[in-house]
Design a protein around this motif. Structure first.
Motif, PDB file in Angstrom:
ATOM      1  N   ARG A   1       2.025  22.600 -15.906  1.00 46.87           N
ATOM      2  CA  ARG A   1       1.821  22.976 -14.503  1.00 46.87           C
ATOM      3  C   ARG A   1       2.962  22.308 -13.739  1.00 46.87           C
ATOM      4  N   ARG A   2       4.152  22.851 -13.878  1.00 47.80           N
ATOM      5  CA  ARG A   2       5.345  22.187 -13.356  1.00 47.80           C
ATOM      6  C   ARG A   2       5.507  22.492 -11.866  1.00 47.80           C
ATOM      7  N   LEU A   3       5.323  21.478 -11.042  1.00 52.95           N
ATOM      8  CA  LEU A   3       5.467  21.626  -9.601  1.00 52.95           C
ATOM      9  C   LEU A   3       6.847  21.153  -9.173  1.00 52.95           C
ATOM     10  N   ALA A   4       7.228  21.411  -7.897  1.00 53.55           N
ATOM     11  CA  ALA A   4       8.598  21.095  -7.472  1.00 53.55           C
ATOM     12  C   ALA A   4       8.688  20.885  -5.970  1.00 53.55           C
ATOM     13  N   TRP A   5       9.545  19.935  -5.576  1.00 57.25           N
ATOM     14  CA  TRP A   5       9.909  19.765  -4.170  1.00 57.25           C
ATOM     15  C   TRP A   5      11.108  20.655  -3.854  1.00 57.25           C
ATOM     16  N   SER A   6      11.194  21.091  -2.603  1.00 53.62           N
ATOM     17  CA  SER A   6      12.386  21.812  -2.166  1.00 53.62           C
ATOM     18  C   SER A   6      13.565  20.847  -2.116  1.00 53.62           C
ATOM     19  N   PRO A   7      14.805  21.326  -2.251  1.00 46.47           N
ATOM     20  CA  PRO A   7      15.962  20.429  -2.301  1.00 46.47           C
ATOM     21  C   PRO A   7      16.104  19.550  -1.060  1.00 46.47           C
ATOM     22  N   ASP A   8      15.616  20.023   0.083  1.00 46.72           N
ATOM     23  CA  ASP A   8      15.714  19.249   1.328  1.00 46.72           C
ATOM     24  C   ASP A   8      14.485  18.374   1.552  1.00 46.72           C
ATOM     25  N   GLY A   9      13.484  18.467   0.665  1.00 46.24           N
ATOM     26  CA  GLY A   9      12.279  17.666   0.808  1.00 46.24           C
ATOM     27  C   GLY A   9      11.306  18.160   1.853  1.00 46.24           C
ATOM     28  N   SER A  10      11.537  19.341   2.415  1.00 48.03           N
ATOM     29  CA  SER A  10      10.690  19.803   3.518  1.00 48.03           C
ATOM     30  C   SER A  10       9.341  20.325   3.054  1.00 48.03           C
ATOM     31  N   PHE A  11       9.245  20.789   1.799  1.00 46.27           N
ATOM     32  CA  PHE A  11       7.937  21.215   1.312  1.00 46.27           C
ATOM     33  C   PHE A  11       7.816  21.092  -0.202  1.00 46.27           C
ATOM     34  N   LEU A  12       6.561  21.060  -0.633  1.00 46.57           N
ATOM     35  CA  LEU A  12       6.203  20.916  -2.042  1.00 46.57           C
ATOM     36  C   LEU A  12       5.538  22.199  -2.505  1.00 46.57           C
ATOM     37  N   LEU A  13       5.990  22.726  -3.630  1.00 43.23           N
ATOM     38  CA  LEU A  13       5.455  23.967  -4.187  1.00 43.23           C
ATOM     39  C   LEU A  13       4.638  23.632  -5.433  1.00 43.23           C
ATOM     40  N   VAL A  14       3.363  24.056  -5.432  1.00 44.88           N
ATOM     41  CA  VAL A  14       2.424  23.626  -6.472  1.00 44.88           C
ATOM     42  C   VAL A  14       1.826  24.848  -7.178  1.00 44.88           C
ATOM     43  N   PRO A  15       1.980  24.964  -8.506  1.00 42.62           N
ATOM     44  CA  PRO A  15       1.445  26.110  -9.257  1.00 42.62           C
ATOM     45  C   PRO A  15      -0.006  25.898  -9.664  1.00 42.62           C
ATOM     46  N   ALA A  16      -0.483  26.785 -10.537  1.00 46.14           N
ATOM     47  CA  ALA A  16      -1.822  26.699 -11.146  1.00 46.14           C
ATOM     48  C   ALA A  16      -2.946  26.821 -10.132  1.00 46.14           C
ATOM     49  N   GLY A  17      -2.670  27.479  -8.997  1.00 51.09           N
ATOM     50  CA  GLY A  17      -3.695  27.645  -7.984  1.00 51.09           C
ATOM     51  C   GLY A  17      -4.655  28.774  -8.317  1.00 51.09           C
ATOM     52  N   SER A  18      -5.907  28.594  -7.931  1.00 52.80           N
ATOM     53  CA  SER A  18      -6.902  29.664  -8.031  1.00 52.80           C
ATOM     54  C   SER A  18      -7.725  29.612  -6.756  1.00 52.80           C
ATOM     55  N   TYR A  19      -7.856  30.757  -6.105  1.00 50.66           N
ATOM     56  CA  TYR A  19      -8.474  30.766  -4.781  1.00 50.66           C
ATOM     57  C   TYR A  19      -9.433  31.932  -4.659  1.00 50.66           C
ATOM     58  N   LYS A  20     -10.553  31.674  -4.023  1.00 52.19           N
ATOM     59  CA  LYS A  20     -11.531  32.729  -3.779  1.00 52.19           C
ATOM     60  C   LYS A  20     -11.550  33.083  -2.306  1.00 52.19           C
ATOM     61  N   ILE A  21     -11.414  34.374  -2.027  1.00 53.68           N
ATOM     62  CA  ILE A  21     -11.477  34.838  -0.641  1.00 53.68           C
ATOM     63  C   ILE A  21     -12.880  34.618  -0.084  1.00 53.68           C
ATOM     64  N   SER A  22     -13.865  34.896  -0.906  1.00 55.30           N
ATOM     65  CA  SER A  22     -15.259  34.677  -0.530  1.00 55.30           C
ATOM     66  C   SER A  22     -16.008  34.253  -1.787  1.00 55.30           C
ATOM     67  N   PRO A  23     -17.197  33.667  -1.640  1.00 54.59           N
ATOM     68  CA  PRO A  23     -17.930  33.204  -2.834  1.00 54.59           C
ATOM     69  C   PRO A  23     -18.169  34.296  -3.869  1.00 54.59           C
ATOM     70  N   ALA A  24     -18.291  35.538  -3.414  1.00 54.98           N
ATOM     71  CA  ALA A  24     -18.593  36.628  -4.344  1.00 54.98           C
ATOM     72  C   ALA A  24     -17.342  37.300  -4.901  1.00 54.98           C
ATOM     73  N   SER A  25     -16.177  36.959  -4.357  1.00 55.67           N
ATOM     74  CA  SER A  25     -14.954  37.655  -4.766  1.00 55.67           C
ATOM     75  C   SER A  25     -14.398  37.092  -6.065  1.00 55.67           C
ATOM     76  N   GLU A  26     -13.477  37.854  -6.649  1.00 53.65           N
ATOM     77  CA  GLU A  26     -12.801  37.387  -7.846  1.00 53.65           C
ATOM     78  C   GLU A  26     -11.774  36.322  -7.471  1.00 53.65           C
ATOM     79  N   THR A  27     -11.439  35.490  -8.432  1.00 53.94           N
ATOM     80  CA  THR A  27     -10.440  34.445  -8.206  1.00 53.94           C
ATOM     81  C   THR A  27      -9.048  35.053  -8.140  1.00 53.94           C
ATOM     82  N   VAL A  28      -8.268  34.612  -7.162  1.00 56.43           N
ATOM     83  CA  VAL A  28      -6.886  35.055  -7.007  1.00 56.43           C
ATOM     84  C   VAL A  28      -5.970  33.950  -7.522  1.00 56.43           C
TER      85      VAL A  28
END
Length: 453
Positions: free
Chosen positions: A232-259
């Motif tokens: 799960r290789r994550l990375a900072w932007s070269p300027d340090g302004s933001f962090l990008l993180v993989p392996a995310g799973s998100y539900k729009i609603s409790p009944a919805s499928e995982t995105v």
């Protein structure tokens, strides 16, 4: 852009688990399940339709198990390699009569189990490693010894990232947490501050706003240990302004499928995601930024990032590649069905001309970008990049790192190790929800902003 999967004998048909370009020469290093590190010279595809090719240069043989991660030091003088069984080796470049050669310089011994990810500090003085033994270790490279152990995770540490501005390190684990550590230096010794990382945020769950005023539900932000990837290789932007993180799973609603998604954390609030990149059909396992910064094209006033330049980053799922820039909302390129097995690593050449992917199917993909195809490169001046904060350390200028929040969907649950000492408190979640369809292709790959205020 041209290229594709290069079907040569990369690692004796065994899985290729990692890849990294040398920051100066552009030599590509790959590591595999054949226990070897191999060095390759990448040749341009001169013909218009012909993709880049790789020619074998040398092998670095020392490891007695699969090589999971390779990272060159910022100066290019050293190479760190992590392998199964806790093996961690530092190689050093030595001049010879006929050129240069890599030799084992140090072996770093402390991890009890497989080393899965590594990253150097921006000045090359320290290295952080993540392991199957559930720990991260910060190594002092001048001494070749353990400087600090970060052992808060309860499962494998599959990704580590070092803030280029040296204030933070981040780790991502199959315990479904992303941990953000802040440097709180110890008293100066011999005129120098001794770095000391303290856990500031543990990002783990999101509160799903309720539509019918019933009790809101908290869902995990990240995949559990069943994610079919070692990394799960994550990375900072070269300027340090933001962090990008993989392996995310998100539900729009409790009944919805995982995105499946990757999260973007703004530097000004690392307690919760500011953006998410949803819609991949497979889990996202690796992200990597192009080291080159580009001038704005000025073609998209609705861009989600307020930066005075463009950054480009690659996001790999188990079988596809998305390339984004900070001035566009949809990806600027999508490549699907590249490999028959999971993608394991991404690397950019130092001038941004080549992008390489490694895969468990035993092959690598090489992409070549035409001159100025990605944009006009610019240098990050000190005035543009950083300014001092109240603690004396450089941070991204606030007005230059704000991420627009046009829609509010989620509030992340983030526990803090030192209540009261951190900069901000969690905002209350919005009661409105903007659903994201998982069917239309264009909508699936549109970043979604999350209100950080």
């Amino acid at each position: 852009m041209k290229g594709g999967t290069v079907q040569i004998n990369w690692h004796d048909t065994k899985p290729v688990l990692t890849a990294d370009f040398h920051p100066l020469s552009g030599i590509l290093a790959t590591g595999g399940a054949d226990y070897d590190i191999k060095l390759w010279l990448i040749n341009s595809g001169a013909a218009q339709t012909k993709g880049p090719a790789a020619s074998y240069q040398n092998s670095l043989s020392y490891h007695s198990s699969a090589v999971n991660v390779l990272r060159f030091s910022p100066s290019g003088e050293q190479l760190a390699s992590g392998a199964d069984g806790g093996e961690l080796v530092i190689w050093k470049l030595h001049p010879t009569d006929t050129g240069q050669t890599w030799k084992v310089f140090k072996t770093l011994s402390f991890h009890r189990k497989d080393v899965l990810d590594l990253q150097w500090s921006a000045n090359g003085a320290f290295l952080i490693s993540g392991s199957v033994d559930n720990s991260c270790i910060v190594w002092d490279m001048s001494k070749g010894s353990v400087h600090q152990i970060l052992d808060s995770h309860s499962h494998y540490v599959q990704g580590v990232a070092w803030d280029p501005l040296a204030k933070y390190v981040a780790s991502l684990s199959s315990d479904r947490t992303c941990r953000i550590y802040v440097n709180k230096p110890h008293a100066k010794t011999k005129g120098m501050e001794k770095i000391n990382y303290v856990c500031q945020n543990v990002v783990t769950k999101a509160e799903q706003p309720s539509v019918d005023d019933s009790k809101s539900v908290k869902n995990h932000l990240f995949h559990d240990e069943t994610l079919p990837s070692f990394f799960r290789r994550l990375a900072w932007s070269p300027d340090g302004s933001f962090l990008l993180v993989p392996a995310g799973s998100y539900k729009i609603s409790p009944a919805s499928e995982t995105v499946n998604t990757a999260y973007i954390f703004s530097r000004k609030d690392l307690s919760r995601p500011a953006l998410q990149l949803p819609g991949a059909s497979k889990p996202i396992v690796v992200v990597r930024f192009c080291p080159v910064v580009f001038s704005l094209r000025g073609t998209n006033p609705a861009a989600l990032f307020k930066l005075p330049y463009r950054l480009i980053f690659a996001v790999a799922t188990l079988n596809s590649l998305y390339i984004y820039d900070t001035e566009s909302v949809p990806p600027i390129a999508i490549l699907a069905g590249l490999h028959y097995a999971a993608i394991t690593d991404i690397t950019w050449s130092p001038e941004g001309r080549y992008l390489a992917l490694s895969s468990q199917d035993g092959y690598c993909t090489l992409l070549e970008f035409e001159h100025d195809e990605l944009g006009s490169p610019i240098s990050l001046s000190e005035e543009t990049k950083v300014t001092g904060d109240e603690n004396g350390g450089p941070v991204q200028k606030r007005e230059e790192m704000i991420i627009d929040a046009t829609r509010s969907d989620v509030a992340a649950e983030s526990t803090k190790s030192e209540p009261g000492k951190n900069e901000g408190k969690l905002a209350s979640p919005s009661s409105t929800s903007t659903p994201i369809s998982n069917k239309p292709a264009k909508r699936r790959i549109t970043p979604m902003a999350i209100d950080p205020s």
